[in-house]
Scaffold this active site. Structure first.
Site, short mmCIF file in Angstrom:
data_model
loop_
_atom_site.label_atom_id
_atom_site.label_comp_id
_atom_site.label_asym_id
_atom_site.label_seq_id
_atom_site.Cartn_x
_atom_site.Cartn_y
_atom_site.Cartn_z
N SER A 46 3.35 -2.18 10.59
CA SER A 46 4.81 -2.15 10.84
C SER A 46 5.49 -3.47 10.48
O SER A 46 6.38 -3.93 11.21
CB SER A 46 5.09 -1.75 12.28
N GLY A 53 2.28 2.16 10.87
CA GLY A 53 3.22 3.28 10.71
C GLY A 53 3.92 3.71 11.99
O GLY A 53 4.48 4.80 12.05
N GLU A 77 -7.02 4.71 7.68
CA GLU A 77 -6.78 6.13 7.35
C GLU A 77 -7.97 6.73 6.61
O GLU A 77 -8.17 7.94 6.63
CB GLU A 77 -5.48 6.25 6.53
N GLU A 134 -5.47 -5.08 10.77
CA GLU A 134 -4.51 -4.01 10.92
C GLU A 134 -4.77 -3.23 12.21
O GLU A 134 -5.57 -2.28 12.20
CB GLU A 134 -4.62 -3.05 9.73
N GLY A 147 2.76 -1.14 4.39
CA GLY A 147 2.75 0.28 4.06
C GLY A 147 4.16 0.80 3.86
O GLY A 147 4.77 0.62 2.80
N GLY A 148 4.69 1.42 4.89
CA GLY A 148 6.01 2.08 4.82
C GLY A 148 7.10 1.26 4.14
O GLY A 148 7.82 1.78 3.28
N HIS A 198 -9.65 1.07 4.82
CA HIS A 198 -8.38 1.30 5.53
C HIS A 198 -8.62 2.29 6.67
O HIS A 198 -9.42 3.22 6.54
CB HIS A 198 -7.33 1.84 4.55
N ASN A 222 0.86 -1.18 0.00
CA ASN A 222 0.00 0.00 0.00
C ASN A 222 0.90 1.24 0.00
O ASN A 222 1.47 1.58 1.02
CB ASN A 222 -0.89 -0.02 1.25
N TRP A 223 1.00 1.86 -1.17
CA TRP A 223 1.90 3.03 -1.28
C TRP A 223 1.30 4.28 -0.64
O TRP A 223 1.97 5.31 -0.53
CB TRP A 223 2.20 3.32 -2.75
N LYS A 224 0.01 4.20 -0.30
CA LYS A 224 -0.68 5.38 0.28
C LYS A 224 -0.50 6.59 -0.64
O LYS A 224 -0.54 6.43 -1.84
CB LYS A 224 -0.17 5.66 1.70
C1 PEP Z 1 -0.92 0.19 6.27
O1 PEP Z 1 -1.08 1.40 6.23
O2 PEP Z 1 -1.76 -0.56 5.77
C2 PEP Z 1 0.27 -0.32 6.94
C3 PEP Z 1 0.28 -1.57 7.27
O3 PEP Z 1 1.27 0.57 7.15
P1 PEP Z 1 2.73 0.24 7.80
O4 PEP Z 1 3.24 -1.02 7.17
O5 PEP Z 1 3.55 1.43 7.46
O6 PEP Z 1 2.50 0.07 9.26
#
Ligand code: PEP
Length: 254
Positions: A214, A172, A95, A166, A235-236, A93, A8-10
């Site tokens: 994470s 994050g 966010e 999640e 994500g990150g 999600h 997920n590049w957001k």
């Molecule tokens: C996400 O936003 O779906 C996510 C898992 O982010 P991160 O891996 O950065 O925690």
């Protein structure tokens, strides 16, 4: 089932050149990928360019609307995504929930995505406060009940559904949910999902459950092999080509 690894590049990166560079670096390394399925979900605006760079990486979107077309300024429909070559779409999600997306909207989005023959990845998770108060299971059960309303035991719909656990406090933050804790949630979700997937018959396909929050190349395999998840939502770490490639390699070669 092959582990499913979803990037997920957001809202990143800020230029098409960077998006192409990132996609191409990952693509090069995934050429001989056999033991896992990798999905990249870039921002909407890069989808059509990235579609032409497709390899054995699958394309996904980060959200969709619930109508097919019409007077809905700014929205993107599941049919548009399907016609652009997307196979997956993230729905609900945290966010987006934070921006006001409700369970009712998420339920409509899931149904619309499934009707357009996309595979929705439904994100659910508790806040840190809810976990502290011992409400994790209750929150997750409610989210599933409301987000999957009217979908129970409908094989036509459910065969393409994916769930991502999640925990909000792990997204994050660099503070992942320990695999042992995540496993408890995994087992709980399996129990809750059993009546939904009753239509699959005993021993047949399970609705895949992913872990996200994470994840990095150091902890990735523990969620799959210790906690039994069917994949990861990243994500990150998916924005750093080397780290993401390392993670996919480790998960695939296990
Ligand atoms: C996400 O936003 O779906 C996510 C898992 O982010 P991160 O891996 O950065 O925690």
């Amino acid at each position: 089932m092959k582990p499913l690894i979803v990037a997920n590049w957001k809202c990143n990166p800020t230029t098409l050149q960077e998006a192409k560079r990132l996609f191409n670096s990952v693509k090069e390394e995934m050429r001989n990928l056999k033991n896992s399925e990798v999905v990249i979900c870039p921002p909407f605006v890069y989808l059509s360019n990235i579609q032409y760079l497709k390899s054995n990486i699958k394309l996904g979107a980060q959200d969709c609307f619930w109508e097919g077309k019409g007077a809905f300024t700014g929205e993107i429909s599941p049919l548009m995504l399907k016609n652009l070559g997307c196979e997956y779409v993230i729905v609900g999600h945290s966010e987006r929930r934070k921006l006001g997306e409700t369970d009712e909207m998420i339920n409509k989005k899931i149904k619309a995505a499934l009707s357009a023959k996309l595979k929705p990845i439904l994100c659910i998770g508790e806040t840190g406060e809810e976990r502290k108060q011992g409400k994790t299971f209750k929150v997750l059960k409610n989210q599933l009940k409301n987000d999957l309303k009217y979908l129970i035991s409908n094989i036509y719909y459910l065969k393409s559904l994916i769930i991502a656990y999640e925990p909000l406090w792990a997204i994050g933050t660099g503070n992942p949910c320990e695999p042992k804790e995540a496993k408890k949630v995994y087992l709980f979700l399996r129990k809750i999902l059993a009546p939904y997937q009753a239509c699959f018959g005993a021993g047949l396909k399970k609705i895949p459950i992913l872990y996200g929050g994470s994840v990095n190349s150091e902890n990735a395999t523990s969620y799959i092999h210790e906690a039994n998840f069917q994949g990861l939502l990243v994500g990150g770490a998916s924005l750093k080509a080397e780290e993401f490639i390392k993670m996919v390699r480790i998960v695939s070669n296990y």
